[in-house]
Scaffold this motif. Structure first.
Motif, mmCIF file in Angstrom:
data_model
loop_
_atom_site.group_PDB
_atom_site.id
_atom_site.type_symbol
_atom_site.label_atom_id
_atom_site.label_comp_id
_atom_site.label_asym_id
_atom_site.label_seq_id
_atom_site.Cartn_x
_atom_site.Cartn_y
_atom_site.Cartn_z
ATOM 1 N N MET A 197 1.074 -1.336 0.236
ATOM 2 C CA MET A 197 -0.584 -0.097 0.026
ATOM 3 C C MET A 197 1.250 0.627 -0.122
ATOM 4 O O MET A 197 0.549 2.390 -1.135
ATOM 5 C CB MET A 197 -1.044 -0.286 1.106
ATOM 6 N N ALA A 198 1.566 0.933 0.101
ATOM 7 C CA ALA A 198 2.844 2.892 1.193
ATOM 8 C C ALA A 198 3.393 2.713 -0.075
ATOM 9 O O ALA A 198 4.040 3.813 -0.712
ATOM 10 C CB ALA A 198 3.954 2.722 1.622
ATOM 11 N N VAL A 199 4.351 1.625 -1.396
ATOM 12 C CA VAL A 199 4.748 1.676 -2.268
ATOM 13 C C VAL A 199 3.682 2.054 -3.445
ATOM 14 O O VAL A 199 4.297 3.328 -4.210
ATOM 15 C CB VAL A 199 5.425 0.569 -2.688
ATOM 16 N N THR B 148 -3.546 -4.110 -10.729
ATOM 17 C CA THR B 148 -2.698 -4.868 -9.530
ATOM 18 C C THR B 148 -3.204 -4.436 -8.293
ATOM 19 O O THR B 148 -4.082 -3.707 -7.685
ATOM 20 C CB THR B 148 -1.005 -4.095 -9.592
ATOM 21 N N ASP B 149 -2.165 -5.035 -7.536
ATOM 22 C CA ASP B 149 -2.698 -4.972 -5.764
ATOM 23 C C ASP B 149 -2.150 -5.036 -4.607
ATOM 24 O O ASP B 149 -0.561 -4.615 -5.220
ATOM 25 C CB ASP B 149 -3.751 -5.691 -5.281
ATOM 26 N N HIS B 150 -2.054 -4.334 -3.569
ATOM 27 C CA HIS B 150 -0.855 -4.968 -2.531
ATOM 28 C C HIS B 150 -0.481 -5.806 -2.670
ATOM 29 O O HIS B 150 0.955 -5.940 -1.641
ATOM 30 C CB HIS B 150 -1.491 -3.881 -0.889
ATOM 31 N N ALA B 151 -0.760 -6.928 -2.751
ATOM 32 C CA ALA B 151 -0.356 -8.110 -2.547
ATOM 33 C C ALA B 151 0.568 -8.342 -3.429
ATOM 34 O O ALA B 151 2.000 -9.024 -3.267
ATOM 35 C CB ALA B 151 -1.328 -9.380 -1.967
ATOM 36 N N VAL B 152 0.061 -7.931 -4.202
ATOM 37 C CA VAL B 152 1.472 -8.513 -5.387
ATOM 38 C C VAL B 152 2.812 -7.377 -5.659
ATOM 39 O O VAL B 152 4.011 -8.029 -5.435
ATOM 40 C CB VAL B 152 0.544 -8.129 -6.756
ATOM 41 N N VAL B 153 2.517 -6.304 -4.792
ATOM 42 C CA VAL B 153 3.360 -5.501 -5.432
ATOM 43 C C VAL B 153 4.302 -5.236 -3.290
ATOM 44 O O VAL B 153 5.481 -4.985 -3.972
ATOM 45 C CB VAL B 153 2.832 -3.792 -5.040
ATOM 46 N N GLY B 154 3.529 -6.009 -2.763
ATOM 47 C CA GLY B 154 4.704 -6.363 -1.197
ATOM 48 C C GLY B 154 5.429 -7.499 -1.646
ATOM 49 O O GLY B 154 6.067 -7.429 -0.892
ATOM 50 N N ALA B 155 4.674 -8.402 -2.830
ATOM 51 C CA ALA B 155 5.970 -9.787 -2.723
ATOM 52 C C ALA B 155 6.519 -9.194 -3.617
ATOM 53 O O ALA B 155 8.074 -9.123 -3.392
ATOM 54 C CB ALA B 155 4.637 -10.436 -3.791
ATOM 55 N N LEU B 156 6.265 -8.384 -3.945
ATOM 56 C CA LEU B 156 7.710 -7.164 -5.373
ATOM 57 C C LEU B 156 8.934 -6.536 -4.895
ATOM 58 O O LEU B 156 10.125 -7.242 -4.769
ATOM 59 C CB LEU B 156 7.234 -6.598 -6.306
ATOM 60 N N VAL B 157 8.057 -6.206 -3.140
ATOM 61 C CA VAL B 157 9.372 -5.167 -2.370
ATOM 62 C C VAL B 157 10.218 -6.927 -1.840
ATOM 63 O O VAL B 157 11.480 -6.539 -1.731
ATOM 64 C CB VAL B 157 8.418 -4.739 -1.371
ATOM 65 N N MET B 158 9.625 -7.486 -0.787
ATOM 66 C CA MET B 158 10.146 -8.569 -0.876
ATOM 67 C C MET B 158 11.625 -9.438 -1.822
ATOM 68 O O MET B 158 12.237 -9.665 -1.196
ATOM 69 C CB MET B 158 9.085 -9.977 -0.502
#
Length: 291
Positions: A157-159, A192-202
Motif C-alpha cells: 500500500m505504501a509503495v 495490480t494490488d498491494h499483495a502483489v506489490v508487497g511480494a515485489l518489495v520482498m
C-alpha cells in the motif's frame, strides 16, 4: 502457487506486466548487513551492535524501547546500545532495528495511510505473539519470521501510494465497498494490488521466499489446509489473519469482512478456537499499548 511459482510470477510482471511502472525504493544498506548477519546459524551480536550504533537515530530508538515500561526497567536506565540489547533481547532488538530501517526507507505521508508504520509495528508484534503461543505447529513458525511478515504485510500500500496516481482514492473506495474484496477494487482501478506489490518489495529486497509468498497470498485464504502452498507460508497467512483481528480488537474496531468470512479456516489451521483467542487479549494488550 508455491514460493517458486510466485517468484516467477513477480519476475514476469516486473519485466513486462503490471508491475513495470512500480518504483521500489532500494533496500537500506544497514538492512542488507543485518540480513547477512542473521544468515549465520549463530548471529554475531557484536556485528548487530555495530550496525545499530552506526545510526544515531536507530540507537536512540533502541534505547527508548529498552527504557520503556514494556521492559520494566530496574535500576539505572540503559545508556548504550549494548545495554539496550541485553535488556530487551536479540529478537526485540532485531524487531526494533528492522522497523526503524523499513519505515525510513519507505516514507508514508498521506491521510489515507495515517499511522501506517505504527500500525505495521503493532501488527508485527501481534504476529510474533501469535507465533510464540504456538511453538508446536508443524510448520515451525518462528516469532522472528512472523514479526517480519507482520511488518511488511501491507507494505504494498505504501509503495502504491508513492507510485500510482489516484491510489488514495482507491483506498477510500475499497474500504467502503461491500460487494467485492479490497484487492478486487485495487485490481479494477490499477491492474495490480498491494499483495502483489508487497511480494515485489520482498523480491527486490532479497527477503526470504516464504515472506514473499505469504504476502502475495495473504488475502487468499483458500490455500489454508491445501497442498499447493508450503506449510510455513500457510502458517504465516493464518497467523497474520489472527494478528490483524487481535490488533483491530485492541483498537476498538469491528471485525472486518475477511475475518467474518475466513476466521474458521485460520483458527482451524492454527489448531485454536475462539475461547483460546479470547485468552490472548489480556497478555497481548500491554505489548500493543507499547507500540
Amino acid at each position: 502457487m508455491n514460493s517458486q511459482e510466485i517468484r516467477q510470477e513477480v519476475d514476469k510482471s516486473r519485466s513486462s506486466g503490471g508491475l513495470k511502472q512500480i518504483v521500489i525504493p532500494p533496500c537500506p544498506e544497514a538492512l542488507i548487513q543485518l540480513q547477512q548477519a542473521l544468515a549465520h546459524e549463530q548471529p554475531d551480536l557484536n556485528v548487530i551492535q555495530r550496525i545499530a550504533a552506526a545510526d544515531v537515530a536507530m540507537s536512540a530508538t533502541l534505547l527508548r524501547t529498552a527504557n520503556s515500561p514494556l521492559f520494566k526497567p530496574i535500576g539505572k536506565p540503559c545508556t548504550t546500545v549494548g545495554q539496550a540489547m541485553t535488556r530487551i533481547g536479540l529478537q526485540a532488538t532485531l524487531a526494533v532495528m528492522m522497523g526503524f530501517l523499513v519505515s525510513n526507507a519507505i516514507r508514508v505521508n498521506h491521510p489515507q495511510l495515517h499511522r501506517f508504520w505504527q500500525r505495521s509495528t503493532k501488527r508485527a508484534m501481534a504476529c510474533a505473539f501469535v507465533a510464540a503461543q504456538l511453538p508446536d505447529l508443524p510448520a515451525g513458525l518462528a516469532p522472528g519470521l512472523a514479526h517480519t511478515f507482520g511488518l511488511f504485510l501491507h507494505v504494498g500500500m505504501a509503495v502504491l501510494m508513492q507510485s500510482v496516481p489516484g491510489y488514495g482514492g482507491t483506498l477510500v473506495e475499497a474500504g467502503a465497498r461491500i460487494d467485492r474484496p479490497f484487492i478486487a477494487t485495487e485490481n479494477a482501478n490499477h491492474r495490480t494490488d498491494h499483495a502483489v506489490v508487497g511480494a515485489l518489495v520482498m523480491r527486490v529486497w532479497n527477503m526470504p521466499p516464504e515472506l514473499m509468498a505469504g504476502i502475495r497470498l495473504h488475502h487468499d485464504f483458500a490455500v489454508l489446509g491445501g497442498t499447493s502452498v508450503e506449510p510455513l507460508v500457510q502458517g504465516l497467512i493464518a497467523a497474520g489473519h489472527v494478528a490483524e483481528h487481535l490488533m483491530r480488537r485492541h483498537e476498538g474496531l469491528p471485525a472486518d469482512a475477511d475475518w467474518i468470512a475466513h476466521r474458521a479456516a485460520a483458527l482451524a489451521w492454527l489448531r485454536i478456537d475462539e475461547a483460546r483467542l479470547a485468552e490472548w487479549d489480556e497478555p497481548l494488550r500491554p505489548v500493543l499499548d507499547a507500540a
